[in-house]
Motif scaffolding. Structure first.
Motif, PDB file in Angstrom:
ATOM      1  N   VAL A  81      55.926 158.838  48.150  1.00 18.78           N
ATOM      2  CA  VAL A  81      55.200 157.979  49.365  1.00 18.78           C
ATOM      3  C   VAL A  81      55.011 158.941  50.486  1.00 18.78           C
ATOM      4  O   VAL A  81      55.668 159.638  50.972  1.00 18.78           O
ATOM      5  N   TYR A  83      54.199 157.844  54.412  1.00 19.74           N
ATOM      6  CA  TYR A  83      53.777 157.099  55.482  1.00 19.74           C
ATOM      7  C   TYR A  83      52.967 157.834  56.589  1.00 19.74           C
ATOM      8  O   TYR A  83      53.426 158.612  57.003  1.00 19.74           O
ATOM      9  N   THR A 189      62.458 151.560  48.137  1.00 19.52           N
ATOM     10  CA  THR A 189      61.172 151.019  48.943  1.00 19.52           C
ATOM     11  C   THR A 189      61.042 149.649  48.813  1.00 19.52           C
ATOM     12  O   THR A 189      60.493 149.042  49.779  1.00 19.52           O
ATOM     13  N   GLN A 317      51.340 158.127  43.200  1.00 22.20           N
ATOM     14  CA  GLN A 317      51.802 158.331  44.919  1.00 22.20           C
ATOM     15  C   GLN A 317      51.113 157.166  45.605  1.00 22.20           C
ATOM     16  O   GLN A 317      50.026 156.540  45.283  1.00 22.20           O
ATOM     17  N   VAL A 318      51.811 156.933  46.702  1.00 22.18           N
ATOM     18  CA  VAL A 318      51.339 155.752  47.565  1.00 22.18           C
ATOM     19  C   VAL A 318      51.349 156.322  49.054  1.00 22.18           C
ATOM     20  O   VAL A 318      52.166 156.888  49.279  1.00 22.18           O
ATOM     21  N   TRP A 319      50.413 155.816  49.625  1.00 24.27           N
ATOM     22  CA  TRP A 319      50.411 156.077  50.835  1.00 24.27           C
ATOM     23  C   TRP A 319      50.225 154.723  51.899  1.00 24.27           C
ATOM     24  O   TRP A 319      49.559 153.878  51.363  1.00 24.27           O
TER      25      TRP A 319
END
Length: 326
Positions: A81, A83, A189, A317-319
């Protein structure tokens, strides 16, 4: 923003800070969403997982510089992740979270902010790699349920890149901080992964702008990923490959002035990651309207549709881009 030097006697320095920590400062810690005792009895995530821990090791969070002189950054492509946070002067900074893999090197590493402490409460005693913090923030960092890993406290884990000018040349070696990655169980999360939700709308790109920084995410059908551009230029890895998350979340949040100031006397922005608000989830070339909810600092963030069903993220993947509500 600078963190006081502790050297090899950092542990004794922390003990001294705690010994003189006043009741007023402790009250401020609690008010900011940080706790010296860990998470509450209601668990840490919306799924109701007990607060006793994951059974996994700690995740690693790294504060990464994000101005032109810091690019291309190293190790972002390995993060689970990322941020994106607003900071002083309208700029941005990144916090990269590593749970399933540890890259060889991450950086450039920069300073911590007050709102990082609230954001990191969703994890079980995470390790936070950073360099520098406003001196008045140090007691809150020391009291927060995390392990601070600075160059003073872990000098063997950091190195300078002689090919880059300071302050954009400090890198951390995650393998020198953790013996192994935490594993997926450490990634608390509150996000939900799985099949794409119904509905949504076709979306080829989405931009988010801060006063002095901009991000654009463009869908690539060939890669089946969102290609990242920062300040109008394609974002790439140190090896020249494009940064390309599977999911992008635009999370609309309240950003207020922190109690802490930079060296110019400007208050640092405080991003409120506890509460509720609107969001957009981008995956598979589509955009989905969502509501985000994080009821307490010790809990994860749920993203749901108008019927209360989870808005699943794509695997990968996470933004998460924190977009200030206007």
């Amino acid at each position: 923003m600078r963190r006081g030097t502790r050297g090899r006697n950092g542990g004794a320095g922390r003990a001294g800070v705690r010994a003189v920590l006043s009741a007023a400062v402790l009250a401020a810690v609690l008010a900011s969403g940080c706790s010296v005792t860990g998470s509450g009895p209601d668990g840490r995530t919306p799924s109701g997982r007990p607060s006793g821990g994951t059974g996994a090791g700690p995740v690693l969070a790294v504060k990464v510089d994000n101005v032109g002189g810091a690019r291309p950054q190293t190790g972002l492509e390995t993060a689970d992740v990322i941020y994106v946070e607003p900071v002083e002067a309208g700029l941005s900074r990144l916090m990269a979270i590593y749970a399933t893999r540890l890259p060889d090197r991450v950086g450039p590493v920069r300073s911590a902010r007050e709102s990082d402490l609230e954001l990191l409460r969703q994890f079980d005693r995470p390790e936070l790699a950073f360099s520098g913090a406003q001196s008045a923030l140090l007691p809150l960092i020391d009291a927060a349920p995390l392990r601070a890993r600075t160059p003073e406290e872990a000098p063997g884990a950091y190195e300078r890149d002689g090919s880059r000018p300071a302050p954009h040349n400090l890198y951390v070696r995650p393998g020198r901080l953790l013996p192994a990655p935490a594993g997926a169980a450490g990634l608390t999360t509150g996000f939900s992964y799985g099949e794409a939700p119904a509905g949504g709308r076709a979306a080829s790109s989405r931009s988010v702008r801060y006063p002095a920084a901009g991000f654009t995410f463009t869908w690539s059908g060939e890669r089946h990923r969102w290609l990242v551009a920062m300040d109008g230029s394609p974002a790439r890895t140190a090896g020249g490959e494009p940064l390309a998350p599977a999911t992008v979340v635009v999370q609309h949040v309240r950003v207020r002035a922190s109690r802490f100031q930079d060296f110019r006397g400007s208050n640092s922005p405080y991003t409120e990651s506890v509460g509720t608000g609107r969001a957009e989830v981008l995956r598979d070339g589509r955009a989905y309207e969502a509501t985000w909810r994080r009821p307490a600092a010790g809990r994860g963030t749920a993203f749901t549709d108008r019927n209360g069903a989870p808005v699943n993220f794509a695997e990968g993947q996470v933004w998460v881009v924190f977009a200030p509500d206007s």
